[in-house]
Write a protein that holds these residues in place. Sequence first.
Motif, PDB file in Angstrom:
ATOM      1  N   LEU A  85       0.814  -1.191  -0.016  1.00  0.00           N
ATOM      2  CA  LEU A  85       0.098  -0.138  -0.003  1.00  0.00           C
ATOM      3  C   LEU A  85       1.003   1.036  -0.063  1.00  0.00           C
ATOM      4  O   LEU A  85       1.915   1.325   0.498  1.00  0.00           O
ATOM      5  CB  LEU A  85      -0.819  -0.114   1.322  1.00  0.00           C
ATOM      6  N   LYS A  86       0.316   2.469  -0.625  1.00  0.00           N
ATOM      7  CA  LYS A  86       0.800   3.663  -0.470  1.00  0.00           C
ATOM      8  C   LYS A  86       0.437   4.421   0.564  1.00  0.00           C
ATOM      9  O   LYS A  86       1.160   5.513   1.174  1.00  0.00           O
ATOM     10  CB  LYS A  86       0.835   4.233  -1.747  1.00  0.00           C
ATOM     11  N   SER A  87      -0.661   4.092   1.120  1.00  0.00           N
ATOM     12  CA  SER A  87      -1.388   4.854   2.263  1.00  0.00           C
ATOM     13  C   SER A  87      -2.540   4.188   2.898  1.00  0.00           C
ATOM     14  O   SER A  87      -2.954   2.906   2.431  1.00  0.00           O
ATOM     15  CB  SER A  87      -2.128   6.299   1.719  1.00  0.00           C
ATOM     16  N   ALA A  88      -3.039   4.550   3.963  1.00  0.00           N
ATOM     17  CA  ALA A  88      -4.164   3.884   4.621  1.00  0.00           C
ATOM     18  C   ALA A  88      -4.990   4.839   5.524  1.00  0.00           C
ATOM     19  O   ALA A  88      -4.375   5.854   5.787  1.00  0.00           O
ATOM     20  CB  ALA A  88      -3.704   2.637   5.502  1.00  0.00           C
ATOM     21  N   LYS A  89      -6.182   4.522   5.437  1.00  0.00           N
ATOM     22  CA  LYS A  89      -7.192   5.512   6.065  1.00  0.00           C
ATOM     23  C   LYS A  89      -7.239   5.037   7.487  1.00  0.00           C
ATOM     24  O   LYS A  89      -7.287   3.886   7.834  1.00  0.00           O
ATOM     25  CB  LYS A  89      -8.498   5.437   5.432  1.00  0.00           C
ATOM     26  N   THR A  90      -6.984   6.016   8.448  1.00  0.00           N
ATOM     27  CA  THR A  90      -6.822   5.683  10.008  1.00  0.00           C
ATOM     28  C   THR A  90      -8.384   6.069  10.353  1.00  0.00           C
ATOM     29  O   THR A  90      -9.071   6.356   9.892  1.00  0.00           O
ATOM     30  CB  THR A  90      -6.134   6.666  10.669  1.00  0.00           C
ATOM     31  N   GLU A  92      -9.010   7.851  12.948  1.00  0.00           N
ATOM     32  CA  GLU A  92      -9.211   9.216  12.917  1.00  0.00           C
ATOM     33  C   GLU A  92      -9.740   9.884  11.751  1.00  0.00           C
ATOM     34  O   GLU A  92     -10.390  10.860  11.768  1.00  0.00           O
ATOM     35  CB  GLU A  92      -7.750   9.796  13.295  1.00  0.00           C
ATOM     36  N   GLY A  93      -9.652   9.442  10.599  1.00  0.00           N
ATOM     37  CA  GLY A  93     -10.397   9.722   9.306  1.00  0.00           C
ATOM     38  C   GLY A  93      -9.108  10.172   8.359  1.00  0.00           C
ATOM     39  O   GLY A  93      -9.870  10.494   7.132  1.00  0.00           O
ATOM     40  N   SER A  94      -8.047  10.473   8.721  1.00  0.00           N
ATOM     41  CA  SER A  94      -7.189  11.170   7.696  1.00  0.00           C
ATOM     42  C   SER A  94      -6.160   9.870   7.141  1.00  0.00           C
ATOM     43  O   SER A  94      -6.276   8.702   7.775  1.00  0.00           O
ATOM     44  CB  SER A  94      -6.432  12.176   8.097  1.00  0.00           C
ATOM     45  N   GLU A  95      -5.254  10.190   6.262  1.00  0.00           N
ATOM     46  CA  GLU A  95      -4.579   9.069   5.825  1.00  0.00           C
ATOM     47  C   GLU A  95      -3.024   8.951   6.365  1.00  0.00           C
ATOM     48  O   GLU A  95      -2.598  10.243   6.821  1.00  0.00           O
ATOM     49  CB  GLU A  95      -4.348   9.123   4.156  1.00  0.00           C
ATOM     50  N   ILE A  96      -2.568   7.852   6.378  1.00  0.00           N
ATOM     51  CA  ILE A  96      -1.073   7.799   6.842  1.00  0.00           C
ATOM     52  C   ILE A  96      -0.468   7.316   5.498  1.00  0.00           C
ATOM     53  O   ILE A  96      -0.778   6.583   4.894  1.00  0.00           O
ATOM     54  CB  ILE A  96      -0.809   6.744   7.983  1.00  0.00           C
ATOM     55  N   LYS A  97       0.685   7.829   5.348  1.00  0.00           N
ATOM     56  CA  LYS A  97       1.602   7.312   4.115  1.00  0.00           C
ATOM     57  C   LYS A  97       2.282   6.006   4.683  1.00  0.00           C
ATOM     58  O   LYS A  97       2.870   6.117   5.601  1.00  0.00           O
ATOM     59  CB  LYS A  97       2.526   8.325   3.805  1.00  0.00           C
ATOM     60  N   ILE A  98       2.484   5.098   3.491  1.00  0.00           N
ATOM     61  CA  ILE A  98       3.042   3.942   3.805  1.00  0.00           C
ATOM     62  C   ILE A  98       4.411   3.922   2.709  1.00  0.00           C
ATOM     63  O   ILE A  98       4.033   4.166   1.485  1.00  0.00           O
ATOM     64  CB  ILE A  98       2.433   2.668   3.437  1.00  0.00           C
ATOM     65  N   ASP A  99       5.507   3.795   3.130  1.00  0.00           N
ATOM     66  CA  ASP A  99       6.616   3.576   2.126  1.00  0.00           C
ATOM     67  C   ASP A  99       7.410   2.406   2.708  1.00  0.00           C
ATOM     68  O   ASP A  99       8.172   2.336   3.737  1.00  0.00           O
ATOM     69  CB  ASP A  99       7.518   5.052   2.359  1.00  0.00           C
ATOM     70  N   ALA A 100       7.347   1.545   1.605  1.00  0.00           N
ATOM     71  CA  ALA A 100       8.039   0.234   1.874  1.00  0.00           C
ATOM     72  C   ALA A 100       9.340   0.046   1.015  1.00  0.00           C
ATOM     73  O   ALA A 100       9.892  -0.958   0.708  1.00  0.00           O
ATOM     74  CB  ALA A 100       7.185  -0.880   1.593  1.00  0.00           C
ATOM     75  N   SER A 101       9.868   1.186   0.598  1.00  0.00           N
ATOM     76  CA  SER A 101      11.068   1.158  -0.159  1.00  0.00           C
ATOM     77  C   SER A 101      12.486   0.732   0.357  1.00  0.00           C
ATOM     78  O   SER A 101      13.326   0.132  -0.204  1.00  0.00           O
ATOM     79  CB  SER A 101      11.396   2.451  -1.268  1.00  0.00           C
TER      80      SER A 101
END
Length: 133
Positions: A85-90, A92-101
């Motif tokens: 994933l590049k992001s996920a909805k929390t 709380e309602g906003s998105e977190i960024k996911i970086d697996a590089s």
Amino acid sequence: MADIIDTAVSAGSFNTLVAAVKAAGLVDTLKGKGPFTVFAPSDDAFAKLPEGTVDGLLKDIPQLKKILTYHVVSGKVMAADAAKLKSAKTVEGSEIKIDASNGVKINDAKVSQADIDTDNGVIHVIDTVLMPS
């Protein structure tokens, strides 16, 4: 197997997080059916915050709840799935960024331990407290 809260308590390295969850009245939620994915800041992560931040949050329950729910995603997202994933909805309602590089990072927090299985979700340990914008 224990739930998210009992798992965090028995780990011994989430005392600040557990105290914050109790102060915010979120214990019953995180002991609930779920499943939940919790990006759990360790005590060391809380210690990196500017002095007085935690005490201030413990006195500002609405803001504390907002920050804590920003660390929770609905569903059980294991590391292998999160890495796709590049992001996920929390919650709380906003998105977190996911970086697996290079390892897995959630916003600017590095996942130091992944896939701690619980009976109502999964915990991923992070080294920095996430702050919603």
